[in-house]
Design a protein around this motif. Structure first.
Motif, PDB file in Angstrom:
ATOM      1  N   HIS A 182      42.093   9.186  37.105  1.00 16.09           N
ATOM      2  CA  HIS A 182      43.060   8.435  36.286  1.00 16.09           C
ATOM      3  C   HIS A 182      42.344   7.311  35.521  1.00 16.09           C
ATOM      4  CE1 HIS A 182      46.988   6.448  35.339  1.00 16.09           C
ATOM      5  NE2 HIS A 182      46.229   5.354  35.388  1.00 16.09           N
ATOM      6  N   GLU A 183      41.539   6.521  36.231  1.00 18.74           N
ATOM      7  CA  GLU A 183      40.849   5.400  35.573  1.00 18.74           C
ATOM      8  C   GLU A 183      39.844   5.922  34.544  1.00 18.74           C
ATOM      9  OE1 GLU A 183      42.139   2.628  35.775  1.00 18.74           O
ATOM     10  OE2 GLU A 183      43.388   3.102  37.511  1.00 18.74           O
ATOM     11  N   HIS A 186      41.350   6.550  31.252  1.00 17.34           N
ATOM     12  CA  HIS A 186      41.439   5.387  30.355  1.00 17.34           C
ATOM     13  C   HIS A 186      40.113   5.190  29.599  1.00 17.34           C
ATOM     14  CE1 HIS A 186      45.394   4.190  31.571  1.00 17.34           C
ATOM     15  NE2 HIS A 186      45.064   3.869  32.814  1.00 17.34           N
ATOM     16  N   HIS A 209      49.869   4.683  29.082  1.00 15.18           N
ATOM     17  CA  HIS A 209      50.185   5.719  30.071  1.00 15.18           C
ATOM     18  C   HIS A 209      51.052   6.809  29.456  1.00 15.18           C
ATOM     19  CE1 HIS A 209      48.759   2.511  32.792  1.00 15.18           C
ATOM     20  NE2 HIS A 209      48.203   3.553  33.384  1.00 15.18           N
ATOM     21  N   GLU A 222      48.558   4.728  39.323  1.00 12.34           N
ATOM     22  CA  GLU A 222      47.697   3.566  39.502  1.00 12.34           C
ATOM     23  C   GLU A 222      48.102   2.702  40.689  1.00 12.34           C
ATOM     24  OE1 GLU A 222      45.404   2.356  35.895  1.00 12.34           O
ATOM     25  OE2 GLU A 222      47.111   0.997  35.842  1.00 12.34           O
TER      26      GLU A 222
END
Ligand SMILES: [Zn+2]
Ligand SMILES: [Zn+2]
Length: 252
Positions: A182-183, A186, A209, A222
């Motif tokens: 997920h990170e 970004h 998101h 998150e």
């Protein structure tokens, strides 16, 4: 003679201004590792500038991630980027602090311990597994990780470990893998922070998101309070809209 001197001064001044106005990289033309989040999305996805990737993973004693989680991150990146090789190097570090940590504190730890930086054909990413929570976390909504610069991620490993110990919680590998990917999403510019949206799919209530059901880039991935509902039998993956954005920005 005076004229020559004057011309020389003028010339140096122009040269000086010319150099100092370039803040996107050092004098070698290689992009820096301390730019804003999402600014290296294309460089991480494509192989036109950097053909390989090196990921430096650091952790204090007792906060080491599972090998399988790092392998899962590598597979995720092999699937989505055009890098010819992706190396993950792990290393234990000494930390005299124990959190909770502000991002400013994490950044200053990074400045002290990071050893891997971009070179001519290799882009470098720094991931620190912190021995503390994120400053400001309250109640049950604890932050699992934060991407805070173009090539920097912090995973709040103390939060992950205490969450793993709760009854009915997913495995440590599942939570670590979800948080890492997920990170990294970004860093790859999702959603709308470096990889342009091909179709509107940003969550109007959660900046950067995704609103697609079950997508890895949903905001709840998150937080410990939100991630529970995201696990069926599988670790969450990117939805089709996020994948389209990556492909349009040089990814697979
Ligand atoms: Zn996020
Ligand atoms: Zn998505």
């Amino acid at each position: 003679m005076k004229q020559i001197k004057y011309t020389f001064y003028l010339l140096s001044l122009i040269l000086f201004i010319g150099c100092s106005s370039d803040d996107s990289g050092d004098s070698s033309g290689i992009p820096d590792n301390d730019l804003g989040l999402g600014q290296s999305a294309h460089d991480l996805l494509a192989n036109d500038i950097f053909s390989t990737m090196e990921i430096e993973v650091v952790y204090p004693e007792g906060f080491q991630p599972e090998n399988e989680s790092l392998q899962n991150l590598k597979s995720f990146l092999q699937q989505r980027t055009y890098k010819t090789s992706i190396d993950i190097n792990t290393r234990e570090i000494e930390l005299n602090s124990e959190g909770p940590y502000s991002i400013e504190q994490i950044r200053s730890i990074e400045n002290n311990v990071r050893t891997s930086f971009n070179t001519e054909d290799k882009i470098s990413v720094f991931i620190i597994f912190a021995n503390g929570k994120k400053q400001g976390d309250e109640g049950t909504s604890n932050t699992l990780g934060t991407a805070y610069q173009n090539t920097s991620i912090v995973i709040f490993q103390e939060t992950i470990i205490s969450f793993t110990n709760a009854p009915g919680a997913p495995s440590k590998t599942s939570i670590e893998t979800t948080t890492l990917t997920h990170e990294f999403g970004h860093l790859l510019g999702l959603v709308g922070i470096g990889s342009e949206q091909q179709n509107e799919h940003e969550d109007p209530n959660a900046e950067a998101h995704c609103i697609t059901e079950n997508c890895l880039m949903r905001a709840e991935a998150e937080f410990s309070s939100g991630i529970m509902g995201m696990f069926g039998d599988n670790i969450p993956d990117l939805g089709s809209e996020c994948i389209l954005d990556l492909q349009a920005n040089g990814g697979r």
